[in-house]
Design a protein around this motif. Structure first.
Motif, PDB file in Angstrom:
ATOM      1  N   TRP A  49       3.328  38.771 -30.736  1.00 24.99           N
ATOM      2  CA  TRP A  49       4.745  38.589 -31.019  1.00 24.99           C
ATOM      3  C   TRP A  49       5.545  39.818 -30.609  1.00 24.99           C
ATOM      4  O   TRP A  49       5.002  40.924 -30.499  1.00 24.99           O
ATOM      5  CB  TRP A  49       4.943  38.293 -32.508  1.00 24.99           C
ATOM      6  CG  TRP A  49       4.180  37.097 -32.962  1.00 24.99           C
ATOM      7  CD1 TRP A  49       2.998  37.079 -33.638  1.00 24.99           C
ATOM      8  CD2 TRP A  49       4.519  35.724 -32.725  1.00 24.99           C
ATOM      9  NE1 TRP A  49       2.588  35.782 -33.853  1.00 24.99           N
ATOM     10  CE2 TRP A  49       3.496  34.936 -33.304  1.00 24.99           C
ATOM     11  CE3 TRP A  49       5.575  35.079 -32.085  1.00 24.99           C
ATOM     12  CZ2 TRP A  49       3.521  33.541 -33.266  1.00 24.99           C
ATOM     13  CZ3 TRP A  49       5.590  33.692 -32.053  1.00 24.99           C
ATOM     14  CH2 TRP A  49       4.578  32.944 -32.642  1.00 24.99           C
ATOM     15  N   ASP A  50       6.846  39.632 -30.411  1.00 27.48           N
ATOM     16  CA  ASP A  50       7.743  40.721 -29.999  1.00 27.48           C
ATOM     17  C   ASP A  50       7.770  41.862 -31.007  1.00 27.48           C
ATOM     18  O   ASP A  50       8.038  43.012 -30.646  1.00 27.48           O
ATOM     19  CB  ASP A  50       9.173  40.203 -29.789  1.00 27.48           C
ATOM     20  CG  ASP A  50       9.294  39.317 -28.560  1.00 27.48           C
ATOM     21  OD1 ASP A  50       8.429  39.425 -27.655  1.00 27.48           O
ATOM     22  OD2 ASP A  50      10.235  38.509 -28.502  1.00 27.48           O
ATOM     23  N   LYS A  89       2.072  27.560 -23.074  1.00 28.81           N
ATOM     24  CA  LYS A  89       3.451  27.851 -22.686  1.00 28.81           C
ATOM     25  C   LYS A  89       4.279  28.107 -23.941  1.00 28.81           C
ATOM     26  O   LYS A  89       3.998  27.562 -25.002  1.00 28.81           O
ATOM     27  CB  LYS A  89       4.051  26.744 -21.853  1.00 28.81           C
ATOM     28  CG  LYS A  89       4.161  25.397 -22.538  1.00 28.81           C
ATOM     29  CD  LYS A  89       4.723  24.361 -21.588  1.00 28.81           C
ATOM     30  CE  LYS A  89       4.553  22.973 -22.168  1.00 28.81           C
ATOM     31  NZ  LYS A  89       5.034  21.948 -21.256  1.00 28.81           N
ATOM     32  N   VAL A  90       5.287  28.923 -23.788  1.00 29.36           N
ATOM     33  CA  VAL A  90       6.185  29.262 -24.878  1.00 29.36           C
ATOM     34  C   VAL A  90       7.422  28.397 -24.775  1.00 29.36           C
ATOM     35  O   VAL A  90       8.025  28.295 -23.710  1.00 29.36           O
ATOM     36  CB  VAL A  90       6.587  30.758 -24.830  1.00 29.36           C
ATOM     37  CG1 VAL A  90       7.598  31.074 -25.906  1.00 29.36           C
ATOM     38  CG2 VAL A  90       5.356  31.636 -24.947  1.00 29.36           C
ATOM     39  N   ILE A  91       7.778  27.765 -25.886  1.00 24.93           N
ATOM     40  CA  ILE A  91       8.988  26.952 -25.963  1.00 24.93           C
ATOM     41  C   ILE A  91       9.863  27.544 -27.061  1.00 24.93           C
ATOM     42  O   ILE A  91       9.427  27.653 -28.201  1.00 24.93           O
ATOM     43  CB  ILE A  91       8.664  25.472 -26.274  1.00 24.93           C
ATOM     44  CG1 ILE A  91       7.763  24.903 -25.196  1.00 24.93           C
ATOM     45  CG2 ILE A  91       9.943  24.672 -26.419  1.00 24.93           C
ATOM     46  CD1 ILE A  91       7.243  23.527 -25.500  1.00 24.93           C
ATOM     47  N   SER A  92      11.045  27.956 -26.708  1.00 27.87           N
ATOM     48  CA  SER A  92      11.940  28.587 -27.700  1.00 27.87           C
ATOM     49  C   SER A  92      12.632  27.551 -28.537  1.00 27.87           C
ATOM     50  O   SER A  92      13.036  26.530 -28.086  1.00 27.87           O
ATOM     51  CB  SER A  92      12.981  29.431 -26.992  1.00 27.87           C
ATOM     52  OG  SER A  92      12.346  30.449 -26.275  1.00 27.87           O
TER      53      SER A  92
END
Length: 64
Positions: free
Chosen positions: A14-15, A61-64
């Motif tokens: 995570w960021d 994949k990342v989905i916001s």
């Protein structure tokens, strides 16, 4: 994200610097896409007894 297929896990960085690890089966069980959950009733399409415990993650994949 990292696919740890030999351990049947997905690792997410995570960021904020934290890391989470999710088992493949947990991801499938908690998926909310329209292939897994009915869009209006929010009922699961697949019964837990029919869940493929040998399923693998092939794409991340990342989905916001």
């Amino acid at each position: 994200m990292k696919n740890l297929s030999d351990q049947r896990l997905v690792e997410v960085h995570w960021d904020d610097g934290n890391t989470s690890v999710y088992p493949f089966n947990w991801l499938k069980d908690n998926c909310q896409c329209e292939e897994c959950f009915h869009p209006y009733t929010k009922a699961r399409w697949i019964l837990m007894r029919n869940l493929d415990v040998d399923a693998v993650v092939t794409d991340l994949k990342v989905i916001s």
